[in-house]
Design a protein around this motif. Sequence first.
Motif, short mmCIF file in Angstrom:
data_model
loop_
_atom_site.label_atom_id
_atom_site.label_comp_id
_atom_site.label_asym_id
_atom_site.label_seq_id
_atom_site.Cartn_x
_atom_site.Cartn_y
_atom_site.Cartn_z
N ARG A 65 0.80 -1.35 -0.06
CA ARG A 65 -0.05 -0.03 0.07
C ARG A 65 0.98 1.32 0.02
NH1 ARG A 65 -4.55 -0.14 4.22
NH2 ARG A 65 -6.04 -0.79 2.47
N ARG A 66 1.80 1.44 0.81
CA ARG A 66 2.68 2.44 0.92
C ARG A 66 3.41 2.85 -0.26
NH1 ARG A 66 5.66 2.28 6.39
NH2 ARG A 66 6.72 3.95 5.49
N ARG A 67 3.96 1.62 -0.90
CA ARG A 67 4.66 2.03 -2.30
C ARG A 67 3.69 2.56 -3.38
NH1 ARG A 67 8.30 -3.08 -3.02
NH2 ARG A 67 8.80 -2.15 -5.10
N ILE A 68 2.46 1.96 -3.25
CA ILE A 68 1.26 2.39 -4.23
C ILE A 68 1.11 3.92 -4.10
CG2 ILE A 68 -0.97 2.07 -5.21
CD1 ILE A 68 -0.62 -0.87 -4.17
N ILE A 69 0.85 4.14 -2.74
CA ILE A 69 0.59 5.64 -2.43
C ILE A 69 1.68 6.51 -3.19
CG2 ILE A 69 0.25 7.20 -0.50
CD1 ILE A 69 -1.24 4.92 0.58
N TYR A 70 2.84 6.07 -2.72
CA TYR A 70 4.08 6.92 -3.01
C TYR A 70 4.09 7.08 -4.62
CZ TYR A 70 8.83 8.21 -4.15
OH TYR A 70 10.02 9.00 -4.51
N ALA A 71 3.96 5.94 -5.44
CA ALA A 71 3.88 5.88 -6.91
C ALA A 71 2.85 6.77 -7.28
CB ALA A 71 3.56 4.41 -7.26
N LEU A 72 1.56 6.86 -6.76
CA LEU A 72 0.65 7.65 -7.27
C LEU A 72 1.06 9.26 -6.82
CD1 LEU A 72 -2.65 5.65 -6.39
CD2 LEU A 72 -1.54 5.99 -8.36
N GLU A 73 1.70 9.57 -5.71
CA GLU A 73 2.22 10.90 -5.52
C GLU A 73 3.17 11.36 -6.42
OE1 GLU A 73 1.18 13.24 -3.68
OE2 GLU A 73 2.79 14.59 -4.18
N CYS A 74 3.92 10.30 -6.86
CA CYS A 74 5.05 10.75 -7.85
C CYS A 74 4.36 10.86 -9.46
CB CYS A 74 5.98 9.55 -8.01
SG CYS A 74 7.19 9.19 -6.85
N ARG A 75 3.32 10.45 -9.55
CA ARG A 75 2.63 10.88 -10.89
C ARG A 75 1.97 12.23 -10.63
NH1 ARG A 75 -1.82 6.23 -12.23
NH2 ARG A 75 -0.45 4.56 -12.71
N ARG A 76 1.47 12.66 -9.44
CA ARG A 76 1.17 13.82 -9.21
C ARG A 76 2.16 14.94 -9.23
NH1 ARG A 76 -2.64 11.06 -6.05
NH2 ARG A 76 -1.45 11.16 -4.31
N GLU A 77 3.45 14.53 -8.64
CA GLU A 77 4.51 15.38 -9.05
C GLU A 77 4.90 15.75 -10.41
OE1 GLU A 77 6.10 17.29 -6.85
OE2 GLU A 77 7.73 17.96 -8.36
N ALA A 78 5.04 14.70 -10.90
CA ALA A 78 5.41 14.78 -12.56
C ALA A 78 4.22 15.60 -13.23
CB ALA A 78 5.33 13.41 -13.18
N LYS A 79 2.89 15.50 -12.95
CA LYS A 79 2.07 16.40 -13.62
C LYS A 79 2.28 17.80 -13.22
CE LYS A 79 -2.48 16.58 -12.00
NZ LYS A 79 -3.68 16.11 -11.58
#
Length: 564
Positions: A65-79
């Motif tokens: 779960r924590r890695r998924i949340i982090y990966a989705l946060e990275c998507r937002r950062e890239a956006k």
Amino acid sequence: MFERLVTVIIDRHHRGGRSVNCVTIVRFWFDPMSISLGGKNVPLLCPGLTREALEFVAGLEREFRRRIIYALECRREAKRRYNDGGLPGFDPATRFVREGEWRCAAPPPAVADRKVEITGPVERKMVINALNSGAKVFMADFEDALSPSWENLMRGQVNLKDAVEGTISFHDKARNRVYKLNDQTAKLFVRPRGWHLPENHIHIDGQPATGCLVDFGLYFFHNHATFRRTQGAGFGPFFYLPKMEHSREAKIWNCVFERAEKMAGIENGSIRATVLIETLPAVFQMEEILYELRDHSVGLNCGRWDYIFSYVKTFQGHPDRLLPDRVLVGMTQHFMRSYSDLLIRTCHRRGVHAMGGMAAQIPIRDDAVANEAALDLVRKDKLREVRAGHDGTWAAHPGLIPAIMEIHKVKREDAANLTEEDLIQRPRGVRTMEGLRLNTRVGIHYLAAWLTGTGSVPLYNLMEDAATAEISRVQNWQWLKYGVELDGDGLGVHVTRELFGRVVEEEMERIEREVGKERFNKGMYKEACKIFTRQCTAPILDDFLTLDAYNHIVVHHPKGSSRL
Ligand SMILES: CC(=O)SCCNC(=O)CCNC(=O)[C@H](O)C(C)(C)COP(=O)(O)OP(=O)(O)OC[C@H]1O[C@@H](n2cnc3c(N)ncnc32)[C@H](O)[C@@H]1OP(=O)(O)O
Ligand SMILES: O=CC(=O)O
Ligand SMILES: [Mg+2]
């Protein structure tokens, strides 16, 4: 349908110094029934929801779960970077991966030939038809082609279990026709949902589960052994992985696979997956994605429709990169051709299949001339793919398979020297009022179907699913945001909220005429119109159409509960 929904709650409790899972089922989906497992009668919602399978899903969720949340946060950062004017590109930090000499594990013999793959939702009759279709592979879809209502998902798990066991059958009572599997069937791949979608009917430690871990976990848990024995010749199960944006997401999948293999006591590299390259950021990460999954990979696929959607989404802050009419954005646009060329080169260099994508045309039953024209477009598209070097392709409908099978591979050197500029080159073409109208009609029609449980539909003689509908939505949003001039029909009109409001009204009237008053009133067209209009006019672009719409198909009825 909503009356019988269920919520599964999995929590950790401490008993006698030990941590144990408490699995609570709130309200039954089916009428309560039981099956015999190992001589014991086990309460059952459907064969996918046993306590052991749910505990496996909970284990995946807790670990990742924590890695998924982090990966989705990275998507937002890239956006945020792209919205501030940045462009996606190759990552200098992983040049060593792109330039290194390494290969993926060899493809398992069971899926050496993937010339034609059929796709479709995990609906019972379609699963049987697809497996019998003559295609080499069937990708059973929990994703673009499925509306992820709890009922669809759970029935889908039942259907796949029966399919893997070879016992699946379906009685169409209206036509008094019984469907069963042929002796020869396509090899089964399963596509779970993307990382971003929650499963709100299963709560683990107080949070909704990750949709794809539920799809993957339940399917894997119940089918791995049978699948490897009957379909995979010692390998498998096989998967398609959608909508990733970065190799860190592929790495999570790789770890999920390793954990699943360990639980099942099978060799590392048994599970195999093809990753859809269907987001613009991911095209710059293809080598890295294959590298992360190198023991579990069987190739990459051009998910062209989501890719177009992602092009708009990634460049939402770039008014110099607006798309022309949706019908003009095909594989012959330079940026699309470059993407397919680079995918082919990457896969061949790393020893895996380079799969083509989906032509949207489907057979047209009541018009022989139009049908031949549609088939011809499919043939041309597939011929272009094989000439480019693809090792196989997708078909949306069994009626297309004979025509695609006839197309033979032609040897061609893989393309070289593809640059970042090739991959993001501005699409060419005009924008028209008809484009705006068609987007609106298709978007509303599709959402209305999705809200009532159908995730892929024929509309105006084309296949529409979540990915194609997304293009309609984001294109309208983009045109509205930048007030683009509709330059293709000589009217010189700019897209404004007022114009869009009128278009929505008129297209709703047309939809009502098309489907008839009764169906229109009974259906979810008004709700669909509201959601679609809100999304097209939102000041900030919603990441996914289906995230918002999902809230409309989740209904909890917490009356009564039982423990597993
Ligand atoms: C962008 C992407 O992600 S692409 C991948 C995801 N999208 C998909 O998988 C879409 C797959 N295709 C479909 O869902 C369907 O073909 C549709 C909705 C477009 C059209 O379906 P229909 O209107 O039912 O087509 P039609 O009436 O011509 O079907 C004729 C028969 O073929 C079957 N059929 C049609 N498409 C499929 C399919 N993809 N798989 C299996 N069977 C199929 C129908 O069930 C029907 O069977 P029957 O004669 O036994 O009743
Ligand atoms: O999933 C496929 C696509 O084109 O999107
Ligand atoms: Mg897709």
